[in-house]
Design a protein around this motif. Sequence first.
Motif, PDB file in Angstrom:
ATOM      1  N   HIS A  62      43.331   8.388  57.858  1.00 37.37           N
ATOM      2  CA  HIS A  62      43.871   7.823  56.630  1.00 37.37           C
ATOM      3  C   HIS A  62      44.200   6.349  56.883  1.00 37.37           C
ATOM      4  CE1 HIS A  62      47.794   8.023  58.608  1.00 37.37           C
ATOM      5  NE2 HIS A  62      47.596   9.318  58.832  1.00 37.37           N
ATOM      6  N   PRO A  63      44.431   5.565  55.839  1.00 36.58           N
ATOM      7  CA  PRO A  63      44.848   4.177  56.055  1.00 36.58           C
ATOM      8  C   PRO A  63      46.158   4.130  56.838  1.00 36.58           C
ATOM      9  CG  PRO A  63      44.213   4.526  53.779  1.00 36.58           C
ATOM     10  CD  PRO A  63      44.267   5.886  54.411  1.00 36.58           C
ATOM     11  N   PRO A  64      46.365   3.064  57.620  1.00 39.46           N
ATOM     12  CA  PRO A  64      47.634   2.950  58.340  1.00 39.46           C
ATOM     13  C   PRO A  64      48.814   3.040  57.382  1.00 39.46           C
ATOM     14  CG  PRO A  64      46.106   1.235  59.026  1.00 39.46           C
ATOM     15  CD  PRO A  64      45.484   1.910  57.835  1.00 39.46           C
ATOM     16  N   MET A  65      49.798   3.841  57.757  1.00 39.67           N
ATOM     17  CA  MET A  65      51.003   3.991  56.946  1.00 39.67           C
ATOM     18  C   MET A  65      52.126   3.162  57.548  1.00 39.67           C
ATOM     19  SD  MET A  65      51.130   8.013  55.853  1.00 39.67           S
ATOM     20  CE  MET A  65      49.727   8.808  55.071  1.00 39.67           C
ATOM     21  N   LEU A  66      52.785   2.411  56.701  1.00 38.21           N
ATOM     22  CA  LEU A  66      53.960   1.630  57.082  1.00 38.21           C
ATOM     23  C   LEU A  66      55.165   2.253  56.403  1.00 38.21           C
ATOM     24  CD1 LEU A  66      54.427  -2.224  57.040  1.00 38.21           C
ATOM     25  CD2 LEU A  66      55.935  -0.779  55.681  1.00 38.21           C
TER      26      LEU A  66
ATOM     27  N   GLU B   5      52.681  15.577  52.881  1.00 34.69           N
ATOM     28  CA  GLU B   5      51.613  16.000  51.982  1.00 34.69           C
ATOM     29  C   GLU B   5      50.406  15.065  52.058  1.00 34.69           C
ATOM     30  OE1 GLU B   5      51.233  18.837  49.623  1.00 34.69           O
ATOM     31  OE2 GLU B   5      52.341  19.304  51.450  1.00 34.69           O
ATOM     32  N   LEU B   6      50.651  13.766  52.157  1.00 31.02           N
ATOM     33  CA  LEU B   6      49.535  12.832  52.279  1.00 31.02           C
ATOM     34  C   LEU B   6      48.735  13.114  53.548  1.00 31.02           C
ATOM     35  CD1 LEU B   6      50.996   9.368  51.180  1.00 31.02           C
ATOM     36  CD2 LEU B   6      49.248  10.713  50.006  1.00 31.02           C
ATOM     37  N   GLN B   7      49.437  13.308  54.643  1.00 33.80           N
ATOM     38  CA  GLN B   7      48.726  13.573  55.893  1.00 33.80           C
ATOM     39  C   GLN B   7      47.960  14.889  55.814  1.00 33.80           C
ATOM     40  OE1 GLN B   7      51.951  13.175  58.715  1.00 33.80           O
ATOM     41  NE2 GLN B   7      51.466  11.024  59.110  1.00 33.80           N
ATOM     42  N   ARG B   8      48.556  15.891  55.182  1.00 33.15           N
ATOM     43  CA  ARG B   8      47.865  17.179  55.044  1.00 33.15           C
ATOM     44  C   ARG B   8      46.630  17.047  54.168  1.00 33.15           C
ATOM     45  NH1 ARG B   8      47.364  21.204  51.529  1.00 33.15           N
ATOM     46  NH2 ARG B   8      48.789  20.264  50.004  1.00 33.15           N
ATOM     47  N   LEU B   9      46.785  16.434  53.003  1.00 34.62           N
ATOM     48  CA  LEU B   9      45.680  16.337  52.057  1.00 34.62           C
ATOM     49  C   LEU B   9      44.554  15.454  52.576  1.00 34.62           C
ATOM     50  CD1 LEU B   9      47.805  16.021  48.808  1.00 34.62           C
ATOM     51  CD2 LEU B   9      46.215  17.887  49.323  1.00 34.62           C
ATOM     52  N   LEU B  10      44.901  14.340  53.189  1.00 43.33           N
ATOM     53  CA  LEU B  10      43.864  13.412  53.649  1.00 43.33           C
ATOM     54  C   LEU B  10      43.143  13.926  54.885  1.00 43.33           C
ATOM     55  CD1 LEU B  10      45.698  10.036  52.994  1.00 43.33           C
ATOM     56  CD2 LEU B  10      43.931  11.126  51.597  1.00 43.33           C
TER      57      LEU B  10
END
Length: 292
Positions: free
Chosen positions: A147-151, A129-134
């Motif tokens: 988007h900011p780097p995701m860890l 969802e974050l990847q879709r929304l951003l």
Amino acid sequence: MVAPFRFGVVLVSEACSRAEWVAKCRRAEELGYDVVSACEHVNLPSPFPSVILAAEATERPRIGIYVLNTSFHNPTLLARDVVTVDQFVEGRLELGLGTGYVEWEFEKAGIPFGTPGSRVDKLENTIDELQRLLNDPEHPKTVQRPHPPMLVGGHGNRVLRLAARNAEIVSFVGAQYRPEYGRMVIATAEEMVERAEFARRAAGARADELEYNILSKATIITDDRRSALEQVRRFAPHLDDEQILAAPTLSIGTPGQIAEQLRENREVYGINYVTVMEPAMEAFGKVIEVMR
């Protein structure tokens, strides 16, 4: 190419005043840390205002959250918060995401603890969802695109596979829960080799594009490595002395010896990004000084 080293510290102080938090962040920057992070636990300061203040207090380090408990967040509202924070810290945010693992925190928050599988389901849905929304043209945008780097960190197959296929940073927790000890215990060097190889296979064509992180459990500066074993045995009640000293999640020795161990870890596991907890900040700072 050999990936350059990065070093992060997670600040975990309870009941921390504004002045104390600012002082800790500035001290981390002085010691040479590349990433200053907050974490998410119900007994600690809230991570989002903490990282905004960390950015205000420092100039050079990136600002991390290591890690958010995705079970506590609605993905749509979380996307809003990620955009706001990344804007306010001027594109310095690194976003760590995890499943949550402390049952009493779920009880305190009134959120079902569920099963390990259901918590990973929540993590996967949140990432999607974050990847879709951003990436949605109609959604507010972060400074960092897309988007900011995701860890994403873990030890088991499913979380490491999820991290390898979706995140920019794969974090090896290097430990697993063992019911006979009632707590997390660290993995052996051999087990960590297998985990690193598993993550790279899962990443496929992305493997060389990713960054590989490890969460260090302890740093002990000493001229006599064996003299420190009793201080760390609680992390590894199932391992013998040689296995403990070889574990990549423990840093024991002189700053020079630890620096050499980190270089070996980069060669063997591909790990170039090391995160320590606040109690180790000063000790590990001596290692950073040697490695710079």
